[in-house]
Design a protein around this motif. Structure first.
Motif, mmCIF file in Angstrom:
data_model
loop_
_atom_site.group_PDB
_atom_site.id
_atom_site.type_symbol
_atom_site.label_atom_id
_atom_site.label_comp_id
_atom_site.label_asym_id
_atom_site.label_seq_id
_atom_site.Cartn_x
_atom_site.Cartn_y
_atom_site.Cartn_z
ATOM 1 N N SER A 118 0.830 -1.210 0.000
ATOM 2 C CA SER A 118 0.000 0.000 0.000
ATOM 3 C C SER A 118 0.862 1.257 0.000
ATOM 4 C CB SER A 118 -0.948 0.000 1.204
ATOM 5 O OG SER A 118 -0.248 0.194 2.421
ATOM 6 N N LEU A 119 2.007 1.214 0.699
ATOM 7 C CA LEU A 119 2.917 2.359 0.704
ATOM 8 C C LEU A 119 3.478 2.612 -0.694
ATOM 9 C CD1 LEU A 119 4.961 1.794 4.017
ATOM 10 C CD2 LEU A 119 3.080 3.402 3.628
ATOM 11 N N PHE A 120 3.839 1.542 -1.384
ATOM 12 C CA PHE A 120 4.335 1.681 -2.760
ATOM 13 C C PHE A 120 3.245 2.259 -3.663
ATOM 14 C CE2 PHE A 120 7.769 -1.598 -1.952
ATOM 15 C CZ PHE A 120 8.825 -0.761 -2.286
ATOM 16 N N ASN A 121 2.060 1.676 -3.611
ATOM 17 C CA ASN A 121 0.973 2.117 -4.487
ATOM 18 C C ASN A 121 0.564 3.556 -4.209
ATOM 19 O OD1 ASN A 121 -0.848 -1.088 -4.721
ATOM 20 N ND2 ASN A 121 1.077 -0.409 -5.627
ATOM 21 N N ASP A 122 0.651 3.974 -2.938
ATOM 22 C CA ASP A 122 0.253 5.339 -2.570
ATOM 23 C C ASP A 122 1.114 6.403 -3.252
ATOM 24 O OD1 ASP A 122 -1.795 4.442 -0.994
ATOM 25 O OD2 ASP A 122 -0.736 4.679 0.913
ATOM 26 N N VAL A 123 2.361 6.035 -3.594
ATOM 27 C CA VAL A 123 3.241 7.009 -4.261
ATOM 28 C C VAL A 123 3.395 6.686 -5.747
ATOM 29 C CG1 VAL A 123 4.488 7.559 -2.146
ATOM 30 C CG2 VAL A 123 5.343 5.736 -3.633
ATOM 31 N N GLY A 124 2.497 5.837 -6.261
ATOM 32 C CA GLY A 124 2.487 5.570 -7.695
ATOM 33 C C GLY A 124 3.473 4.536 -8.171
ATOM 34 N N ILE A 125 3.916 3.634 -7.285
ATOM 35 C CA ILE A 125 4.830 2.557 -7.673
ATOM 36 C C ILE A 125 4.036 1.256 -7.707
ATOM 37 C CG2 ILE A 125 6.896 1.238 -7.055
ATOM 38 C CD1 ILE A 125 7.931 3.755 -5.652
ATOM 39 N N TYR A 126 4.074 0.583 -8.869
ATOM 40 C CA TYR A 126 3.267 -0.616 -9.064
ATOM 41 C C TYR A 126 4.123 -1.774 -9.563
ATOM 42 C CZ TYR A 126 -0.644 2.592 -8.576
ATOM 43 O OH TYR A 126 -1.522 3.529 -8.095
ATOM 44 N N PHE A 127 3.589 -2.986 -9.392
ATOM 45 C CA PHE A 127 4.323 -4.202 -9.725
ATOM 46 C C PHE A 127 3.704 -4.962 -10.891
ATOM 47 C CE2 PHE A 127 5.576 -2.921 -5.599
ATOM 48 C CZ PHE A 127 6.894 -3.330 -5.465
ATOM 49 N N ARG A 128 2.654 -4.412 -11.458
ATOM 50 C CA ARG A 128 2.061 -4.946 -12.684
ATOM 51 C C ARG A 128 1.814 -3.775 -13.618
ATOM 52 N NH1 ARG A 128 -3.563 -3.960 -12.594
ATOM 53 N NH2 ARG A 128 -3.990 -5.557 -14.143
ATOM 54 N N ASP A 129 1.745 -4.050 -14.902
ATOM 55 C CA ASP A 129 1.641 -2.996 -15.899
ATOM 56 C C ASP A 129 0.341 -2.219 -15.732
ATOM 57 O OD1 ASP A 129 1.820 -1.350 -18.059
ATOM 58 O OD2 ASP A 129 2.175 -2.938 -19.527
ATOM 59 N N GLN A 130 0.456 -0.926 -15.451
ATOM 60 C CA GLN A 130 -0.726 -0.103 -15.234
ATOM 61 C C GLN A 130 -1.488 0.189 -16.522
ATOM 62 O OE1 GLN A 130 -1.893 0.685 -11.949
ATOM 63 N NE2 GLN A 130 -0.470 -1.035 -11.953
ATOM 64 N N ALA A 131 -0.905 -0.184 -17.660
ATOM 65 C CA ALA A 131 -1.630 -0.046 -18.920
ATOM 66 C C ALA A 131 -2.833 -0.978 -18.954
ATOM 67 C CB ALA A 131 -0.707 -0.354 -20.098
ATOM 68 N N LYS A 132 -2.829 -2.007 -18.089
ATOM 69 C CA LYS A 132 -3.952 -2.946 -18.025
ATOM 70 C C LYS A 132 -5.120 -2.378 -17.244
ATOM 71 C CE LYS A 132 -0.989 -7.051 -18.174
ATOM 72 N NZ LYS A 132 -0.596 -8.297 -17.461
ATOM 73 N N GLY A 133 -4.898 -1.233 -16.597
ATOM 74 C CA GLY A 133 -5.961 -0.640 -15.798
ATOM 75 C C GLY A 133 -5.734 -0.904 -14.329
ATOM 76 N N SER A 134 -6.382 -0.116 -13.491
ATOM 77 C CA SER A 134 -6.165 -0.202 -12.051
ATOM 78 C C SER A 134 -7.201 -1.043 -11.335
ATOM 79 C CB SER A 134 -6.177 1.212 -11.439
ATOM 80 O OG SER A 134 -7.408 1.857 -11.713
ATOM 81 N N ASP A 135 -8.276 -1.438 -12.038
ATOM 82 C CA ASP A 135 -9.310 -2.227 -11.382
ATOM 83 C C ASP A 135 -8.807 -3.629 -11.101
ATOM 84 O OD1 ASP A 135 -11.023 -0.106 -11.496
ATOM 85 O OD2 ASP A 135 -11.967 -0.741 -13.380
ATOM 86 N N SER A 136 -9.255 -4.185 -10.001
ATOM 87 C CA SER A 136 -8.876 -5.545 -9.654
ATOM 88 C C SER A 136 -9.425 -6.510 -10.695
ATOM 89 C CB SER A 136 -9.427 -5.907 -8.272
ATOM 90 O OG SER A 136 -9.040 -7.195 -7.895
ATOM 91 N N CYS A 137 -8.591 -7.473 -11.097
ATOM 92 C CA CYS A 137 -9.016 -8.422 -12.119
ATOM 93 C C CYS A 137 -10.044 -9.386 -11.545
ATOM 94 C CB CYS A 137 -7.816 -9.207 -12.637
ATOM 95 S SG CYS A 137 -7.027 -10.227 -11.384
ATOM 96 N N SER A 138 -10.836 -9.959 -12.416
ATOM 97 C CA SER A 138 -11.785 -10.972 -11.988
ATOM 98 C C SER A 138 -11.053 -12.289 -11.811
ATOM 99 C CB SER A 138 -12.890 -11.135 -13.037
ATOM 100 O OG SER A 138 -12.358 -11.698 -14.218
ATOM 101 N N VAL A 139 -11.670 -13.208 -11.082
ATOM 102 C CA VAL A 139 -11.021 -14.494 -10.864
ATOM 103 C C VAL A 139 -10.811 -15.233 -12.169
ATOM 104 C CG1 VAL A 139 -11.802 -14.788 -8.498
ATOM 105 C CG2 VAL A 139 -13.281 -15.514 -10.366
ATOM 106 N N ALA A 140 -11.659 -14.971 -13.164
ATOM 107 C CA ALA A 140 -11.524 -15.651 -14.451
ATOM 108 C C ALA A 140 -10.252 -15.230 -15.174
ATOM 109 C CB ALA A 140 -12.739 -15.358 -15.328
#
Length: 267
Positions: free
Chosen positions: A236-258
């Motif tokens: 959460s600390l990383f994400n709060d400052v805009g650091i992510y571990f998956r490509d944000q081009a895919k969008g920020s919404d949580s993926c579905s289980v499928a």
């Protein structure tokens, strides 16, 4: 009292007939067949697909539909599943399972109890799906834990000083001016797209990452000793400052289980 329906999922065709009309047989591959909604799960899992099958069970569409799952697993796999922070077996498998379910040891089963005798011992464990699941993007969480546990005994400060890892995070985080359109980190590293400015960008990003670790007191911490609550906090600390571990081009919404890749498993 009405009879309960027993659902059996088996890949190989059953050589005998089930006469009980309250039993339903599903002939299919466990990794490809949608799990039915159920109250209790009891399974002797094929040991070679334990990780992706458990991932499907606790993260898939049928997750939280069952009260508990009693599973026979290879003993070494069960030990990793049950490992706690600081244990030598503690790993990404335990972290990812603990996010979604509580795991309880039931008993060991000797290989001599089987005919024919296999090469490994087994253990019985029970899974209890958690009623409250952290609000976290699952793909982001899986990518983050993969990064941390690639070398679980290295300090986080050392892990996040690596130039290639920083460049990967810069690309995933869509850092302005960085060569996100390139699929080749070597090309970015050479500076062919950004010239000498790439070094300054990496230095600035490294300072941002270091600031996150310092703010949470994680610089000298090792993943092998962190609980899933600690890791959720750090993510959460990383994400709060805009650091992510998956490509944000895919969008920020949580993926579905499928959309989750269960073949990747929890390792």
């Amino acid at each position: 009292m009405p009879k309960r329906l027993i659902v059996v999922l088996e890949m190989h065709r059953n050589p005998f007939q089930i006469l009980d009309r309250c039993t339903k047989i599903i002939n299919g591959d466990e990794l490809k067949t949608e799990f039915p909604q159920s109250n209790l799960v009891v399974a002797n899992i094929p040991y070679n697909i334990s990780s992706p099958l458990l991932a499907k069970l606790v993260y898939g569409a049928a997750a939280n539909s069952f009260r508990s799952a009693t599973l026979l697993l290879q003993k070494e796999f069960a030990q990793r599943l049950l490992a706690k922070p600081g244990d030598s077996e503690y790993n990404r498998l335990a972290i990812n399972m603990n996010l979604m379910a509580d795991v309880e040891f039931v008993m060991d089963v000797s290989k001599r109890d089987f005919v024919p005798c296999p090469k490994v011992d087994s253990s019985v464990v029970k899974l209890y799906p958690k009623t409250e699941i952290p609000d976290v993007n699952l793909e982001e969480w899986w990518a983050f834990t993969r990064t941390c546990f690639n070398n679980k005994n290295k300090t986080l400060g050392a892990t996040f000083k690596q130039k290639r890892k920083l460049m990967e995070l810069m690309k995933f985080s869509r850092v302005e001016g960085f060569c996100q359109d390139s699929n080749d980190l070597e090309e970015c590293e050479s500076g062919s797209q950004l010239g000498l400015g790439v070094g300054n960008m990496i230095s600035s990003f490294r300072a941002r990452v270091a600031g996150v670790l310092e703010s949470g007191g994680y610089v000298d911490k090792r993943p092998a000793k962190l609980s899933h609550d600690d890791l959720l906090h750090l993510l959460s600390l990383f994400n709060d400052v805009g650091i992510y571990f998956r490509d944000q081009a895919k969008g920020s919404d949580s993926c579905s289980v499928a959309e989750l890749d269960f073949d990747d498993g929890l390792l």
